[in-house]
Each structure stands twice: as C-alpha cells, then as structure tokens.
Design a protein around this motif. Structure first.
Motif, PDB file in Angstrom:
ATOM      1  N   GLN A   1      11.978  -3.454  13.022  1.00 21.67           N
ATOM      2  CA  GLN A   1      12.878  -2.376  12.237  1.00 21.67           C
ATOM      3  C   GLN A   1      12.223  -1.658  11.180  1.00 21.67           C
ATOM      4  OE1 GLN A   1      16.456  -4.690  11.079  1.00 21.67           O
ATOM      5  NE2 GLN A   1      17.628  -3.973  12.856  1.00 21.67           N
ATOM      6  N   PHE A   2      11.465  -2.647  10.458  1.00 21.74           N
ATOM      7  CA  PHE A   2      10.424  -2.128   9.009  1.00 21.74           C
ATOM      8  C   PHE A   2       9.817  -1.253   9.856  1.00 21.74           C
ATOM      9  CE2 PHE A   2       6.600  -2.773   7.161  1.00 21.74           C
ATOM     10  CZ  PHE A   2       7.092  -2.127   5.816  1.00 21.74           C
ATOM     11  N   ILE A   3       8.897  -1.492  10.703  1.00 18.02           N
ATOM     12  CA  ILE A   3       7.584  -0.628  10.964  1.00 18.02           C
ATOM     13  C   ILE A   3       8.371   0.581  11.780  1.00 18.02           C
ATOM     14  CG2 ILE A   3       7.483  -1.814  13.334  1.00 18.02           C
ATOM     15  CD1 ILE A   3       4.565  -0.442  10.542  1.00 18.02           C
ATOM     16  N   ASN A   4       9.400   0.567  12.335  1.00 21.67           N
ATOM     17  CA  ASN A   4       9.924   1.806  12.998  1.00 21.67           C
ATOM     18  C   ASN A   4      10.194   2.788  11.983  1.00 21.67           C
ATOM     19  OD1 ASN A   4       9.859   2.127  15.879  1.00 21.67           O
ATOM     20  ND2 ASN A   4      10.195  -0.070  15.820  1.00 21.67           N
ATOM     21  N   LYS A   5      11.149   2.225  10.906  1.00 23.74           N
ATOM     22  CA  LYS A   5      11.425   3.115   9.738  1.00 23.74           C
ATOM     23  C   LYS A   5      10.441   3.965   9.198  1.00 23.74           C
ATOM     24  CE  LYS A   5      16.099   0.597   8.682  1.00 23.74           C
ATOM     25  NZ  LYS A   5      16.704  -0.476   7.738  1.00 23.74           N
ATOM     26  N   VAL A   6       9.300   2.819   8.698  1.00 24.49           N
ATOM     27  CA  VAL A   6       8.363   3.362   8.036  1.00 24.49           C
ATOM     28  C   VAL A   6       7.600   4.425   8.958  1.00 24.49           C
ATOM     29  CG1 VAL A   6       6.090   2.735   7.044  1.00 24.49           C
ATOM     30  CG2 VAL A   6       8.010   1.388   6.520  1.00 24.49           C
ATOM     31  N   ALA A   7       7.289   4.266   9.794  1.00 27.14           N
ATOM     32  CA  ALA A   7       6.494   4.983  11.040  1.00 27.14           C
ATOM     33  C   ALA A   7       7.080   6.445  11.177  1.00 27.14           C
ATOM     34  CB  ALA A   7       5.967   4.434  12.334  1.00 27.14           C
ATOM     35  N   GLY A   8       8.323   6.365  11.296  1.00 28.21           N
ATOM     36  CA  GLY A   8       9.330   7.505  11.371  1.00 28.21           C
ATOM     37  C   GLY A   8       9.299   8.444  10.594  1.00 28.21           C
ATOM     38  N   HIS A   9       9.047   8.002   9.271  1.00 28.10           N
ATOM     39  CA  HIS A   9       9.069   8.842   8.062  1.00 28.10           C
ATOM     40  C   HIS A   9       7.816   9.707   7.914  1.00 28.10           C
ATOM     41  CE1 HIS A   9       9.119  10.042   3.803  1.00 28.10           C
ATOM     42  NE2 HIS A   9      10.575   9.683   3.732  1.00 28.10           N
ATOM     43  N   PRO A  10       8.170  11.257   7.915  1.00 31.10           N
ATOM     44  CA  PRO A  10       7.229  12.162   8.174  1.00 31.10           C
ATOM     45  C   PRO A  10       5.811  12.071   7.172  1.00 31.10           C
ATOM     46  CG  PRO A  10       9.337  13.256   8.108  1.00 31.10           C
ATOM     47  CD  PRO A  10       9.449  11.773   7.749  1.00 31.10           C
TER      48      PRO A  10
ATOM     49  N   GLU B   1       0.834  -1.296   0.241  1.00 33.15           N
ATOM     50  CA  GLU B   1      -0.041   0.015   0.149  1.00 33.15           C
ATOM     51  C   GLU B   1       1.086   1.051   0.007  1.00 33.15           C
ATOM     52  OE1 GLU B   1      -3.516   0.443  -0.051  1.00 33.15           O
ATOM     53  OE2 GLU B   1      -3.315  -1.489  -1.017  1.00 33.15           O
ATOM     54  N   LEU B   2       1.999   1.384   0.907  1.00 33.79           N
ATOM     55  CA  LEU B   2       2.695   2.495   0.867  1.00 33.79           C
ATOM     56  C   LEU B   2       3.404   2.703  -0.256  1.00 33.79           C
ATOM     57  CD1 LEU B   2       4.305   2.101   4.308  1.00 33.79           C
ATOM     58  CD2 LEU B   2       2.648   3.975   3.709  1.00 33.79           C
ATOM     59  N   GLU B   3       3.992   1.553  -1.138  1.00 30.26           N
ATOM     60  CA  GLU B   3       4.648   1.691  -2.362  1.00 30.26           C
ATOM     61  C   GLU B   3       3.692   2.106  -3.338  1.00 30.26           C
ATOM     62  OE1 GLU B   3       6.209  -2.479  -2.977  1.00 30.26           O
ATOM     63  OE2 GLU B   3       8.094  -1.716  -2.589  1.00 30.26           O
ATOM     64  N   ARG B   4       2.355   1.849  -3.244  1.00 30.34           N
ATOM     65  CA  ARG B   4       1.297   2.120  -4.332  1.00 30.34           C
ATOM     66  C   ARG B   4       0.907   3.595  -4.170  1.00 30.34           C
ATOM     67  NH1 ARG B   4      -4.100   0.867  -4.817  1.00 30.34           N
ATOM     68  NH2 ARG B   4      -4.002   0.073  -2.861  1.00 30.34           N
ATOM     69  N   GLU B   5       0.565   3.920  -2.799  1.00 35.69           N
ATOM     70  CA  GLU B   5       0.060   5.294  -2.674  1.00 35.69           C
ATOM     71  C   GLU B   5       0.947   6.465  -2.156  1.00 35.69           C
ATOM     72  OE1 GLU B   5      -3.135   5.762  -3.244  1.00 35.69           O
ATOM     73  OE2 GLU B   5      -3.463   3.608  -3.940  1.00 35.69           O
ATOM     74  N   SER B   6       2.245   6.172  -1.792  1.00 33.15           N
ATOM     75  CA  SER B   6       2.866   7.081  -1.253  1.00 33.15           C
ATOM     76  C   SER B   6       4.153   7.502  -1.995  1.00 33.15           C
ATOM     77  CB  SER B   6       3.369   6.996   0.360  1.00 33.15           C
ATOM     78  OG  SER B   6       4.192   5.885   0.294  1.00 33.15           O
ATOM     79  N   LYS B   7       4.643   8.581  -1.647  1.00 32.47           N
ATOM     80  CA  LYS B   7       6.068   8.827  -2.293  1.00 32.47           C
ATOM     81  C   LYS B   7       7.177   8.466  -1.318  1.00 32.47           C
ATOM     82  CE  LYS B   7       4.026  12.373  -5.150  1.00 32.47           C
ATOM     83  NZ  LYS B   7       2.879  11.702  -5.383  1.00 32.47           N
ATOM     84  N   VAL B   8       6.970   7.614  -0.741  1.00 31.63           N
ATOM     85  CA  VAL B   8       8.017   7.043   0.201  1.00 31.63           C
ATOM     86  C   VAL B   8       8.800   5.790  -0.200  1.00 31.63           C
ATOM     87  CG1 VAL B   8       8.385   6.056   2.663  1.00 31.63           C
ATOM     88  CG2 VAL B   8       6.670   7.874   2.269  1.00 31.63           C
ATOM     89  N   VAL B   9       9.992   5.998  -0.254  1.00 32.79           N
ATOM     90  CA  VAL B   9      10.886   4.662  -0.444  1.00 32.79           C
ATOM     91  C   VAL B   9      10.792   3.927   0.762  1.00 32.79           C
ATOM     92  CG1 VAL B   9      13.113   3.750  -0.974  1.00 32.79           C
ATOM     93  CG2 VAL B   9      12.403   6.140  -1.753  1.00 32.79           C
ATOM     94  N   VAL B  10      10.010   2.774   0.574  1.00 32.62           N
ATOM     95  CA  VAL B  10       9.847   1.805   1.712  1.00 32.62           C
ATOM     96  C   VAL B  10      10.734   0.469   1.726  1.00 32.62           C
ATOM     97  CG1 VAL B  10       8.061   0.381   2.213  1.00 32.62           C
ATOM     98  CG2 VAL B  10       7.283   1.968   0.938  1.00 32.62           C
TER      99      VAL B  10
END
Length: 162
Positions: free
Chosen positions: A124-133, A80-89
């Motif tokens: 580690q994954f969820i902390n990196k993702v959730a820490g991204h503004p 979902e994050l890869e599809r919907e956001s501009k964040v490098v997941v």
C-alpha cells in the motif's frame, strides 16, 4: 427581456471500438510486493520482499523491473522523500518493537502472519508513493524501484523524462 434558452444538444463523441474498450490502458503503473523471504540467523536475521513494477509511464526508464528490498530500504525511501520532495509521504507499517523482544513464545517479527501483514502495508505504501505525480520525478524512487542496489550515497535529483 430575453430569456436564455438552454442548449440541449449532445456533445459529439467518437464511437468507441473494441480496441479502445479492451486495449491496454493509456497510462498504468502496477507495483506488487510479494515473495517475502527470511534470511540470516540470530541478530542478523531479516526479511526481504520482491518488488515487481510494470508501467508504460514515460518517466520510468524500465517498463518492467524486479528488485529485492528489506524494510530498512523502505524506511530509507520514506526519509529521502520527506527530505527532498514536496510530497506528503504516507506512514510505513509499524516497527513492531514488542514483537522483537526476546523470550516470546512465538517467532515475533518472523511469524508468517506478521510478515504477511507487513507485506500488505508495504505494498500500500509503495503504490501510494509511486502513484503521486511529484514523487515520480524523484531519483530515490526510481533507484528504489528499478536499480538492483540502493546507493544511499546518491545525489538527490529530479528525473528527466525520456
């Protein structure tokens, strides 16, 4: 020709008191992935993980939450994050396909050491993702971290700050 003289005066700083030094941080986001539980039997067997969130960030509606998720829920969040956001997941810990083969001499993906290794990778994954503004504004992240169940038919959107 005039020479420039460097200004060596110190900047005025406010004296720090004990509350400033040892009080709660101005913004914090703590996410723990813990308490892995293997449930089911045979081909319906899977491992769940408890996700605890504590924060004072205004973008999150709940300041503390606890949800249960499985590996496939993390895969859903990542896609979902890869599809919907501009964040490098970041990547998830691997699927461990060889550990799923039958007739192995161990418990495969249900072995304690593998579950612990995966738990650390998921944390580690969820902390990196959730820490991204930018990721913090995604509805799918909020649903994943704070809703009891993940509605995979949700309408993707941004979260408005309270």
């Amino acid at each position: 020709m005039t020479e420039a003289i460097a200004d060596t005066r110190r900047l005025f700083t406010k004296p720090q008191n004990l509350n400033d030094a040892y009080g709660p941080p101005s913004n914090f986001l703590e996410i723990d992935v813990s308490n892995p539980q293997t449930v089911g039997v045979g081909r319906g067997r899977f491992t769940t993980y408890e996700i605890r969130l504590k924060t004072n960030l205004p973008v999150f509606k709940l300041k503390e939450s606890r949800v249960i998720r499985r590996y496939s829920d993390f895969e859903w969040l990542r896609s979902e994050l890869e599809r919907e956001s501009k964040v490098v997941v970041p990547p998830l810990p691997g699927k461990a396909l060889f550990r799923q083969l039958p007739f192995r001499g161990d418990d495969g993906i249900f072995e304690d050491s593998f579950i612990e290794e995966r738990r650390q990778g998921l944390e580690q994954f969820i902390n990196k993702v959730a820490g991204h503004p930018l990721a913090q504004n995604e509805r799918c992240l909020h649903m994943f971290l704070q809703d009891e169940t993940v509605d995979k038919n949700y309408t993707p959107s941004k979260v408005r700050q309270a």
